[in-house]
Design an enzyme around this catalytic site. Structure first.
Site, mmCIF file in Angstrom:
data_model
loop_
_atom_site.group_PDB
_atom_site.id
_atom_site.type_symbol
_atom_site.label_atom_id
_atom_site.label_comp_id
_atom_site.label_asym_id
_atom_site.label_seq_id
_atom_site.Cartn_x
_atom_site.Cartn_y
_atom_site.Cartn_z
ATOM 1 N N HIS A 21 -0.700 -1.345 13.835
ATOM 2 C CA HIS A 21 -0.251 -1.508 12.643
ATOM 3 C C HIS A 21 -1.071 -0.831 11.493
ATOM 4 O O HIS A 21 -2.315 -0.945 11.224
ATOM 5 C CB HIS A 21 -0.708 -2.996 12.277
ATOM 6 C CG HIS A 21 0.209 -3.521 11.120
ATOM 7 N ND1 HIS A 21 -0.616 -3.861 9.695
ATOM 8 C CD2 HIS A 21 1.457 -4.039 10.574
ATOM 9 C CE1 HIS A 21 0.248 -4.348 9.119
ATOM 10 N NE2 HIS A 21 1.433 -4.411 9.422
ATOM 11 N N GLU A 75 -11.586 -0.996 -3.558
ATOM 12 C CA GLU A 75 -10.896 -0.395 -2.576
ATOM 13 C C GLU A 75 -9.667 0.359 -3.025
ATOM 14 O O GLU A 75 -9.469 0.289 -4.460
ATOM 15 C CB GLU A 75 -10.193 -1.647 -1.383
ATOM 16 C CG GLU A 75 -9.634 -2.498 -1.915
ATOM 17 C CD GLU A 75 -9.227 -3.625 -0.757
ATOM 18 O OE1 GLU A 75 -9.586 -3.413 0.367
ATOM 19 O OE2 GLU A 75 -8.400 -4.387 -1.037
ATOM 20 N N ASP A 112 0.838 -1.146 0.002
ATOM 21 C CA ASP A 112 -0.016 0.075 0.040
ATOM 22 C C ASP A 112 1.022 1.341 0.044
ATOM 23 O O ASP A 112 0.889 2.091 0.812
ATOM 24 C CB ASP A 112 -1.013 0.050 1.266
ATOM 25 C CG ASP A 112 -1.811 -1.017 1.339
ATOM 26 O OD1 ASP A 112 -2.215 -1.710 0.249
ATOM 27 O OD2 ASP A 112 -2.108 -1.692 2.381
#
Length: 322
Positions: A91, A208, A33
């Site tokens: 996290h 997403e 990401d």
């Protein structure tokens, strides 16, 4: 003398090993990401998923180092997060970074896998250089939160400053789909009186990792379909729609709305580049360089960063690897 030569040889090997671990080519850096690449002085920075938010830097976009400093101290995070995400353990997911108002604004996600109870926060810093005396991340708190499965899941923020100087955020994952909203350029939070609008997905479908960019008269919305985070079993691929309004509707090349399952496929698995996703745009030296992650089929499906060039043909984006 022979022993000394052996010691010297082993010492050289050790140095080479350490050098390889400290400096790595783009395709060797493990990351998931990745944020939009930001440049501070002569150094490029990428922030990515990890405990405390992982930072990686380079002077040439090819050779990269992992910073010894994370954004937040590992296993430590702002107290407000627990109110919205009780199961959060430090996290952080899918950050994005933008420079405005003389500062770097870093947006980050707090959640747990498969949950809709999530939050997006933002922190600022005057510099990205950990060695600068001005280096200090100041957390500004909550931007948006989600709780129920019908909500826009508050993860995967993507921030755009358009040509008119307005700031937009898209975000979301599965559940309620992808939302878009204007941010206040001073506070970095949602602009007073603005509501979040659905621009893609919904009905708990697999949408997403959105990214909103502007090119010419259009805004382009990139979104991932498929599943991430499963190594070589990941099925991520990137689709796109465009609109003259940053709040949509975003239509694909055949005119189908991304809210109705549309989406022109831009990039899918190719060779060792499995499950590409999470678009970020760097405009550099007249080129549009797009950062993505992929799962490396030549290295046990480890998640790594890749840079591809984006070109436009007849008003539509195309990605090509160098």
């Amino acid at each position: 003398m022979i022993i000394h030569k052996h010691i010297k040889y082993l010492f050289i090997l050790l140095l080479l090993h350490l050098s390889h671990n400290l400096v790595a080519q783009m395709g060797e850096i493990e990351s998931h990401d990745p944020s939009t690449i930001q440049k501070d002085g002569n150094t490029y920075w990428i922030f990515s998923t990890g405990n405390g938010i992982k930072a990686t830097y380079s002077s040439d976009l090819e050779n990269w180092k992992i910073s010894a400093k994370t954004v937040f101290q590992k296993d430590s995070f702002p107290n407000w997060i627990k109110e919205y995400v009780p199961k959060f353990q430090g996290h952080f997911w899918a950050p994005d970074c933008i420079f405005m108002n003389g500062k770097y604004y870093l947006y980050y996600s707090c959640s747990s896998f498969g949950a809709s109870q999530s939050a997006i926060g933002v922190a600022t810093n005057q510099t990205l250089d950990p060695n600068s005396p001005q280096y200090k991340w100041t957390d500004l708190g909550l931007v948006v939160a989600s709780k129920e499965r019908k909500d826009f899941n508050a993860i995967d923020p993507s921030i755009l400053k358009d040509k008119q100087g307005k700031i937009w955020m898209t975000y979301g994952s599965f559940f309620g789909g992808i939302g878009a909203v204007e941010l206040d350029s001073a506070s970095g939070k949602i602009k007073s009186g603005e509501s979040i609008k659905k621009v893609a997905g919904g009905r708990e479908s697999d949408w997403e990792a959105s990214c909103l960019i502007q090119e010419g008269e259009y805004y382009y919305l990139f979104v991932n379909n498929g599943l991430c985070c499963k190594g070589l079993n990941s099925t991520y691929y990137i689709v796109c729609g465009r609109s003259k309004n940053p709040l949509g509707p975003f239509l694909d090349q055949i005119g189908k709305d991304l809210n109705a399952g549309g989406g022109t496929i831009i990039l899918r698995t190719e060779g060792k580049f499995q499950g590409p996703g999470h678009v970020g745009l760097l405009r550099e030296k007249g080129k549009n360089m797009v950062s993505i992650h992929y799962y490396d089929a030549d290295d046990q499906g480890k998640s790594k960063i890749n840079l591809v060039e984006m070109i436009f043909k007849k008003g539509w984006p195309y990605f090509r690897r160098k």
